[in-house]
Design a protein around this motif. Sequence first.
Motif, PDB file in Angstrom:
ATOM      1  N   VAL A  38       0.803  -1.151  -0.125  1.00 23.65           N
ATOM      2  CA  VAL A  38      -0.038   0.092  -0.084  1.00 23.65           C
ATOM      3  C   VAL A  38       1.003   1.247  -0.149  1.00 23.65           C
ATOM      4  O   VAL A  38       0.442   2.476   0.666  1.00 23.65           O
ATOM      5  CB  VAL A  38      -0.879  -0.041   1.226  1.00 23.65           C
ATOM      6  N   ARG A  39       2.137   1.104  -0.468  1.00 24.38           N
ATOM      7  CA  ARG A  39       2.996   2.070  -0.915  1.00 24.38           C
ATOM      8  C   ARG A  39       3.491   2.954   0.333  1.00 24.38           C
ATOM      9  O   ARG A  39       3.834   4.188   0.458  1.00 24.38           O
ATOM     10  CB  ARG A  39       2.437   3.349  -1.824  1.00 24.38           C
ATOM     11  N   ARG A  40       3.696   2.159   1.384  1.00 25.25           N
ATOM     12  CA  ARG A  40       4.308   2.693   2.644  1.00 25.25           C
ATOM     13  C   ARG A  40       4.851   1.628   3.469  1.00 25.25           C
ATOM     14  O   ARG A  40       4.328   0.627   3.296  1.00 25.25           O
ATOM     15  CB  ARG A  40       3.548   3.743   3.549  1.00 25.25           C
ATOM     16  N   HIS A  56       9.962   4.830   9.052  1.00 25.46           N
ATOM     17  CA  HIS A  56       8.701   4.646   8.290  1.00 25.46           C
ATOM     18  C   HIS A  56       9.041   5.477   7.027  1.00 25.46           C
ATOM     19  O   HIS A  56       9.690   6.348   6.926  1.00 25.46           O
ATOM     20  CB  HIS A  56       7.623   5.416   9.013  1.00 25.46           C
ATOM     21  N   THR A  57       8.677   5.011   5.757  1.00 27.37           N
ATOM     22  CA  THR A  57       8.984   5.394   4.416  1.00 27.37           C
ATOM     23  C   THR A  57       7.557   5.506   3.646  1.00 27.37           C
ATOM     24  O   THR A  57       6.910   4.466   3.886  1.00 27.37           O
ATOM     25  CB  THR A  57       9.851   4.564   3.744  1.00 27.37           C
ATOM     26  N   GLY A  58       7.372   6.254   2.834  1.00 24.59           N
ATOM     27  CA  GLY A  58       6.270   6.578   2.101  1.00 24.59           C
ATOM     28  C   GLY A  58       6.417   7.227   0.775  1.00 24.59           C
ATOM     29  O   GLY A  58       7.026   8.161   1.018  1.00 24.59           O
ATOM     30  N   THR A  59       5.440   6.935  -0.023  1.00 27.30           N
ATOM     31  CA  THR A  59       5.319   7.565  -1.315  1.00 27.30           C
ATOM     32  C   THR A  59       4.366   8.712  -0.980  1.00 27.30           C
ATOM     33  O   THR A  59       3.094   8.494  -0.892  1.00 27.30           O
ATOM     34  CB  THR A  59       4.833   6.638  -2.401  1.00 27.30           C
ATOM     35  N   ILE A  60       4.871   9.983  -1.245  1.00 25.71           N
ATOM     36  CA  ILE A  60       3.970  11.089  -1.310  1.00 25.71           C
ATOM     37  C   ILE A  60       3.491  11.563  -2.630  1.00 25.71           C
ATOM     38  O   ILE A  60       2.165  11.874  -2.637  1.00 25.71           O
ATOM     39  CB  ILE A  60       4.798  12.441  -0.607  1.00 25.71           C
ATOM     40  N   ILE A  69       9.540  10.611  -2.378  1.00 24.70           N
ATOM     41  CA  ILE A  69       9.595   9.834  -1.376  1.00 24.70           C
ATOM     42  C   ILE A  69       9.835  10.397  -0.021  1.00 24.70           C
ATOM     43  O   ILE A  69      11.095  10.951  -0.075  1.00 24.70           O
ATOM     44  CB  ILE A  69      10.337   8.489  -1.640  1.00 24.70           C
ATOM     45  N   GLY A  70       9.173  10.041   1.257  1.00 22.84           N
ATOM     46  CA  GLY A  70       9.947  10.693   2.545  1.00 22.84           C
ATOM     47  C   GLY A  70       9.987   9.504   3.408  1.00 22.84           C
ATOM     48  O   GLY A  70       9.284   8.613   3.434  1.00 22.84           O
ATOM     49  N   SER A  71      10.846   9.975   4.363  1.00 18.73           N
ATOM     50  CA  SER A  71      11.069   9.035   5.533  1.00 18.73           C
ATOM     51  C   SER A  71      11.671   9.447   6.688  1.00 18.73           C
ATOM     52  O   SER A  71      12.124  10.467   6.529  1.00 18.73           O
ATOM     53  CB  SER A  71      12.062   7.846   4.850  1.00 18.73           C
ATOM     54  N   ALA A  72      11.343   8.769   7.599  1.00 12.85           N
ATOM     55  CA  ALA A  72      11.726   9.400   8.989  1.00 12.85           C
ATOM     56  C   ALA A  72      12.013   8.097   9.856  1.00 12.85           C
ATOM     57  O   ALA A  72      11.643   7.030   9.652  1.00 12.85           O
ATOM     58  CB  ALA A  72      10.572   9.967   9.544  1.00 12.85           C
ATOM     59  N   SER A  73      13.081   8.140  10.743  1.00  9.56           N
ATOM     60  CA  SER A  73      13.742   7.094  11.497  1.00  9.56           C
ATOM     61  C   SER A  73      14.011   7.571  12.973  1.00  9.56           C
ATOM     62  O   SER A  73      14.073   8.848  13.233  1.00  9.56           O
ATOM     63  CB  SER A  73      14.891   6.455  10.865  1.00  9.56           C
ATOM     64  N   THR A  89      14.504  11.975   5.254  1.00  9.70           N
ATOM     65  CA  THR A  89      14.834  12.371   4.354  1.00  9.70           C
ATOM     66  C   THR A  89      13.778  12.467   3.302  1.00  9.70           C
ATOM     67  O   THR A  89      12.567  12.214   3.302  1.00  9.70           O
ATOM     68  CB  THR A  89      15.608  11.120   3.429  1.00  9.70           C
ATOM     69  N   LEU A  90      13.922  13.328   2.036  1.00  8.53           N
ATOM     70  CA  LEU A  90      13.075  13.469   0.870  1.00  8.53           C
ATOM     71  C   LEU A  90      13.851  13.147  -0.277  1.00  8.53           C
ATOM     72  O   LEU A  90      15.027  13.664  -0.450  1.00  8.53           O
ATOM     73  CB  LEU A  90      12.564  14.930   1.006  1.00  8.53           C
ATOM     74  N   ASP A  91      13.224  12.261  -1.007  1.00  2.87           N
ATOM     75  CA  ASP A  91      13.996  11.916  -2.169  1.00  2.87           C
ATOM     76  C   ASP A  91      13.085  12.042  -3.535  1.00  2.87           C
ATOM     77  O   ASP A  91      12.023  11.512  -3.448  1.00  2.87           O
ATOM     78  CB  ASP A  91      14.591  10.370  -2.248  1.00  2.87           C
ATOM     79  N   TYR A  92      13.446  12.968  -4.381  1.00  2.00           N
ATOM     80  CA  TYR A  92      12.810  13.318  -5.632  1.00  2.00           C
ATOM     81  C   TYR A  92      13.268  12.961  -6.998  1.00  2.00           C
ATOM     82  O   TYR A  92      14.813  12.976  -7.035  1.00  2.00           O
ATOM     83  CB  TYR A  92      12.510  14.826  -5.554  1.00  2.00           C
ATOM     84  N   THR A  93      12.594  12.435  -7.719  1.00  2.00           N
ATOM     85  CA  THR A  93      12.861  12.081  -9.186  1.00  2.00           C
ATOM     86  C   THR A  93      11.965  12.688 -10.315  1.00  2.00           C
ATOM     87  O   THR A  93      10.721  12.428 -10.091  1.00  2.00           O
ATOM     88  CB  THR A  93      13.035  10.463  -9.231  1.00  2.00           C
TER      89      THR A  93
END
Length: 164
Positions: A38-40, A56-60, A69-73, A89-93
């Motif tokens: 479910v994309r997280r 936790h990682t999720g597709t924004i 994609i954002g993640s927190a730990s 982190t935030l990762d953009y493509t």
Amino acid sequence: MYTPAFIVCFCIVSTFAGVVHLPTYEDEEYILVPISRVRRQTTGGVDSNGRASISHTGTIVDNNRHHLIGSASASKQFRPNGPLTVGGTLDYTHKPSGSTLGVGASNTRGFGTDVSATGRYNFYNKGGTSVFAEGNYGRHFGGPGGTGRPNYYGGVGVSHRCSA
């Protein structure tokens, strides 16, 4: 004594699954499925050295042009007692060009904060050939050693994949 342990175990197990509703003609069913479907995704645990961690990682955003994609730990050492570390982190493509941008930060209580940024811009991206500019930046702020000097890199490059 068993009640707190049960609650902790239940919370950990529930973070690894999501509830999906499956309607049927005769009755309704609910099942648990892995969150990655479910994309997280949430992961965590305690290792043999007494370090507990959760992330936790999720597709924004995810469409034909953009992927974010954002993640927190968070993690903490319990044997011996250590500081709490939190980060994200935030990762953009940009999908059509393959260009990327990533930013992140983490803080360890009493030891300072690390920040970073990386990026790659594709000027040309066709037929297995890519011409790009890339760079990264990182710096440590605070803590016993104080704020450090920035660490950075920049460059241009060409890559080509041959088709067999």
